[in-house]
Structure formats: structure tokens, C-alpha cells
Enzyme design. Structure first.
Site, short mmCIF file in Angstrom:
data_model
loop_
_atom_site.label_atom_id
_atom_site.label_comp_id
_atom_site.label_asym_id
_atom_site.label_seq_id
_atom_site.Cartn_x
_atom_site.Cartn_y
_atom_site.Cartn_z
N PHE A 149 0.80 -1.22 0.00
CA PHE A 149 0.00 0.00 0.00
C PHE A 149 0.83 1.26 0.00
O PHE A 149 0.36 2.33 -0.42
CB PHE A 149 -0.93 0.03 1.23
CG PHE A 149 -0.20 0.34 2.52
CD1 PHE A 149 0.02 1.65 2.92
CD2 PHE A 149 0.27 -0.67 3.34
CE1 PHE A 149 0.70 1.95 4.10
CE2 PHE A 149 0.94 -0.40 4.51
CZ PHE A 149 1.15 0.92 4.89
N ARG A 177 -5.85 -1.47 0.01
CA ARG A 177 -5.98 -0.20 0.73
C ARG A 177 -6.07 0.99 -0.22
O ARG A 177 -6.74 1.97 0.07
CB ARG A 177 -4.78 -0.01 1.67
CG ARG A 177 -4.61 -1.13 2.69
CD ARG A 177 -5.65 -1.03 3.80
NE ARG A 177 -5.58 -2.19 4.68
CZ ARG A 177 -6.49 -3.13 4.80
NH1 ARG A 177 -7.60 -3.07 4.06
NH2 ARG A 177 -6.35 -4.15 5.62
N SER A 226 5.67 -6.95 4.24
CA SER A 226 6.30 -7.29 5.52
C SER A 226 7.12 -8.57 5.39
O SER A 226 6.87 -9.40 4.50
CB SER A 226 5.23 -7.47 6.60
OG SER A 226 4.47 -8.64 6.35
N CYS A 281 9.76 1.68 3.40
CA CYS A 281 10.75 0.71 3.84
C CYS A 281 12.15 1.29 3.91
O CYS A 281 13.04 0.69 4.51
CB CYS A 281 10.74 -0.52 2.93
SG CYS A 281 11.28 -0.18 1.24
N GLU A 384 9.70 -3.29 13.06
CA GLU A 384 9.48 -2.20 12.12
C GLU A 384 8.17 -1.51 12.50
O GLU A 384 7.09 -2.11 12.42
CB GLU A 384 9.41 -2.73 10.69
CG GLU A 384 9.24 -1.64 9.66
CD GLU A 384 9.20 -2.17 8.23
OE1 GLU A 384 9.63 -1.44 7.32
OE2 GLU A 384 8.72 -3.31 8.03
#
Length: 499
Positions: A149, A177, A226, A281, A384
Site C-alpha cells: 500500500f 488499501r 512485511s 521501507c 518495524e
């Protein structure tokens, strides 16, 4: 309320599963669309349609495929404002940030215009008596792309562009999303000249994902998200005989040496930590100042900069620094981790847990947070957070600082701020992390280099965009050719050496 669609066979197609997921406006907390969740049958039909369309597209010469990429560049620039507004409306990031999302994706499409050069094979003449050898790069066929997303334009373009330029058909499963921009991009590709069915967009959840992973037609899978899901997708895809590249989580450290320009380091940290509300990220989420004096000076420089950050909806103007996070669930997870940091003994220097924006009380806004005296055993260090939270871990020496980054399970990106060339060179050579910045806080490579982390940030052996992407989306075929005049006199049944 308008229901969103899939994009199949070159047009928008309504979902038929009867299942939908909500697409929110993160600034207001309101549901603005219903997104269809594809069934197994719908996903398989999309894959089969892509396979049928891929045959002719794969046989199209690379130069003609490159011209589609060239036309796509012009169309994206034409529709930049419309795309950015749609992206901000669903994701929540500011308009300048949304345009940056689009621009970094656009740069990969520009790189793909050079596909004919990247797809050239190798040739050896006279490898033996009358024998020539040559290699060809050929498309995999149909590939799946499962995207996150946080970059709804950039990430799909990073994968779809090279895959299409190599002659593959693509079945994209974007994030539920914020799916509108991927659907808009699919329309633009068709306008650019891409044949119908070569690029399919299937909205969905785990049911669609597992269908892609288990399909005998799909030959390769790319994923960004993830680490637990990256591991799952990599394991399932490779178990089914597919090529896979899966990019996971990150915990990016920025080391600040005593000789660093502190104003430069503080400015860099604020932008790298809180841009896009920390939902990227490559965000810097851990600052590692070396020495107590360095740490004190860094905190002193960070606090007033953070207090000046403007938080608001994208509609509030281009001077907004950060918007909301993507969902209410994301907001609650971030606040939960912040509370755990306090409970575990970290010092919360900038505390915005009670942040509320007047007129947008139901929005998913999280104010910027700064922790000091964080230790590696704390959850806010190990996990994270994916939100606007910067943790400061004080290191007593350069060796301790570099050890923190090297020992962490994630290895996506890192940076060091220093005026000392020897230190910078040693850091770049020794660090076990895929992307390194030297006085650069977010070391995202440009399109003609490759993007990818190490350790639990990446599963697979080929990175995103750059030369690696053309290797990932093609297979090499090697041909040995001989035309001896005596071949008509009969076959030979022994394997002869090439003497």
C-alpha cells in the site's frame, strides 16, 4: 458510493465474488470506495486471459515493446496531477510526496525504453569446426506481482515495467488499501499501445494471492511487504517451482559521527524519518549518535525541527510535511508500540500520543515522536514500526554503532553522516546491508542500478529494477548450431569433442 473494479482484457470489469473491502480516506476516516475481492475463479480466469495475450506480446520485437514504454512516459506526465490526487486521496500522503511516488516509478519506465539493449544475447562464432553458439533472453510467460500500500504507483511500476518490456504478461494484485492508481495505470498502458489482456489488475486478498502462487501458468512472482508475508510467499512460490523475489521489512540505522555536520544530519533525519508518515521501507527509524556529546547535540537539533512539522490532509497545501497513516488499525498499532517503548524504559522526548487535528478528529493522524536512550532489547528497536517514530540509540564508539546495524535481522538500508573519508569508506565496505548512504539519508538507487536489501529484508537472488530486473523476468536459452556439408550423409551416434 462507487464500487471499484478489476482491470481485465483491457477494460474495467466489475467483481463477481460478492466480497468487498473498504477503501478509506485516511484524512477523514470515511469509507470512500468498496474494493472487490476476487474469487479463485476470477483470478484464474484473469491468469488464463493473460496467458492467451502473452503469446503475441512475447513475439513482438523488443523495440516495439520499448515504444509502448516511451508512450507510457508521455501519458503519465500528462496525467501526473490526476494520478497524484487519486494517490493522496487513498493513501494520505501529501501531493508532493505522491508526485515523488509517481516520478520514481516513471523513471523505471524510462529505463525500460532501453529494453532492446538489455535483452541482447551473446554470440560465439567458431566454437568448434563449423559450430556457432548464441544465447537468447526470452520472457518467462505470465508473472504475478503482489504489491504493498505504501507506494501504490512506484512499486507496481518497478515490477510491471520491466516484466512487460521483457515480453511477459503480468497479473498485478495491488494493495486493497489504495487500488485506484494501479487501475488508472493499467488504462494508461492500454492507451500507450499495450495489447488488451497483457496487463491484468486483480483486486483481492489472500484468496487471490494464493491462487497466483498455486497457478501452474504463473512462472514468476514478485512481492513487496512485511517480512513474515515475504517469507510465506517466497516459500510457497518456490515450492510450486516458480521464480520469486520477495522484499520484506526494514529497520534502517543512520550513524551520526562526532565530526558530522549536525544541522545537515538533523535535517536529513527529520525528512527521512517522518516523510510519508514513516510508511516507507527506506525510512530512517533508528539514529545512532556516537558519543554522549554527539547524542546531546543531535537531540537538541532534532526537537525544534520536529516541533515545526506541519501535519495535515493533502488538501491543506503543498507545505504540509506529513499526512495520516493509511488505516485506523495502522494508527493503533503504532501507538501501541510507542506505549511499549515508554513502558520498557525509553525516554519519549517528543510525545504526540494525544495528537488530534481540528476538523479531522476521525482521521488516522499520528504526530511525530522522538525516543532517546533506546536499547536493542526494546520492541520499538526490534520491530518495524512503519510510522512517524524515530528511536535514538546512543553508541559509545564507531565499532559499537556499526555493530548495531550489522547485528539487526533486517538489512535493507543504512546511512552514515561523517566528514571523514576513511570512516565512510570502511563503513561502506564492511556493512552487511544492501543499500548504503554516505551523508545521504535515504539511499534509494536510481532506476539504472538495482534496489534490494540483505538478510530478512529480501528473499531471492535478484533485486528490483536496473539490470537485475531484466535477468529476473527472462530465461536464458543457449543454442549450439552447426551446418556441416556432410550432415546429409547420415547421422552420428557418438558425442564428439570439439577439436
Amino acid at each position: 458510493m462507487t464500487d471499484l473494479t478489476h482491470f481485465l482484457g483491457g477494460q474495467m470489469v466489475a467483481g463477481t465474488s460478492g466480497r468487498f473491502d473498504d477503501v478509506f480516506n485516511p484524512a477523514t476516516g470515511e469509507v470512500q470506495y468498496k474494493c472487490p475481492m476476487a474469487s479463485v475463479a476470477e483470478t484464474n480466469a484473469a491468469i488464463e486471459q493473460a496467458a492467451a495475450a502473452q503469446v503475441a506480446w512475447g513475439a513482438t520485437n523488443p523495440q516495439k515493446r520499448a515504444r509502448v514504454m516511451m508512450a507510457m512516459v508521455g501519458l503519465m506526465n500528462r496525467d501526473m496531477d490526476k494520478l497524484a490526487e487519486a494517490l493522496s486521496r487513498e493513501h494520505g500522503k501529501t501531493i508532493p510526496d505522491a508526485k515523488g511516488d509517481l516520478q520514481r516509478g516513471l523513471e523505471v519506465i524510462e529505463y525500460c525504453i532501453g529494453a532492446p539493449q538489455m535483452l541482447k544475447g551473446e554470440f560465439t562464432d567458431s566454437a568448434g569446426p563449423g559450430i556457432d553458439m548464441y544465447s537468447m533472453r526470452q520472457p518467462l510467460g505470465v508473472v504475478g506481482s503482489i504489491m504493498p500500500f505504501n507506494f501504490p504507483a512506484m512499486m507496481p511500476l518497478w515490477h510491471v515495467g520491466p516484466a512487460l518490456a521483457c515480453g511477459n504478461a503480468v497479473v498485478l494484485k495491488p494493495s486493497e488499501r489504495d487500488p485506484s492508481v494501479p487501475l488508472m495505470l493499467a488504462e494508461l498502458f492500454v492507451e500507450a499501445g499495450l495489447p488488451a489482456g497483457v496487463f491484468q489488475v486483480v483486486n483481492g486478498d489472500k484468496e487471490a494471492v494464493d491462487t497466483i502462487l498455486d497457478s501452474d501458468i504463473i512462472q514468476g512472482v514478485s512481492f513487496v511487504g512485511s517480512t513474515p508475508i515475504a517469507q510465506y510467499i517466497y516459500a510457497r512460490a518456490t515450492a510450486n517451482g516458480k521464480r520469486a523475489q520477495c522484499f520484506g521489512g526494514a529497520k534502517n540505522h543512520m550513524i551520526v559521527m562526532p565530526d558530522a555536520d549536525m544541522d545537515q544530519a538533523a535535517d536529513a533525519l527529520v525528512g527521512a524519518s517522518f516523510g510519508a508518515a514513516g510508511e516507507r521501507c527506506m525510512a530512517i527509524s533508528v539514529a545512532v549518535p556516537v558519543g554522549e556529546d554527539t547524542a546531546d547535540r543531535l537531540i537538541e537539533a532534532l526537537v525544534p525541527r520536529m516541533e515545526k512539522l506541519k501535519v495535515g490532509p493533502y488538501t491543506a497545501g503543498d507545505d504540509v510535511d506529513m499526512g495520516p497513516v493509511v488505516t485506523g488499525a495502522a494508527k493503533q498499532r503504532i501507538l501501541g508500540l510507542i506505549n511499549s517503548g515508554v513502558e520498557q524504559g525509553a525516554e519519549l522526548v517528543v510525545d504526540n500520543r494525544n495528537f488530534s487535528l481540528q476538523g479531522y478528529e476521525d482521521g488516522f493522524f499520528v504526530g511525530p515522536h522522538l525516543f532517546d536512550k533506546v536499547t536493542p532489547d526494546m520492541d520499538i528497536y526490534k520491530q518495524e514500526i512503519f510510522g512517524p517514530v524515530l528511536s535514538t540509540v546512543r553508541a559509545g564508539s564507531y565499532e559499537e554503532a556499526i555493530g548495531l546495524a550489522m547485528d539487526h535481522e533486517y538489512g535493507n538500508g543504512t546511512a552514515i553522516f561523517t566528514r571523514d573519508g576513511d570512516t565512510a569508506r570502511d563503513f561502506a565496505n564492511r556493512i552487511n546491508i544492501g543499500m548504503v548512504g554516505i551523508n545521504v539519508p535515504i539511499p534509494v538507487p536510481l532506476a539504472y542500478h538495482t534496489f534490494g536489501g540483505w538478510k530478512k529484508s529480501m528473499f531471492g537472488d535478484l533485486n528490483q529494477h536496473g539490470p537485475d530486473s531484466f535477468k529476473f523476468y527472462t530465461r536464458t536459452k543457449t543454442v549450439t548450431s552447426r551446418w556441416p556439408s556432410g550432415i546429409k550423409e547420415g547421422g552420428e551416434f557418438n558425442f564428439k569433442a570439439m577439436d
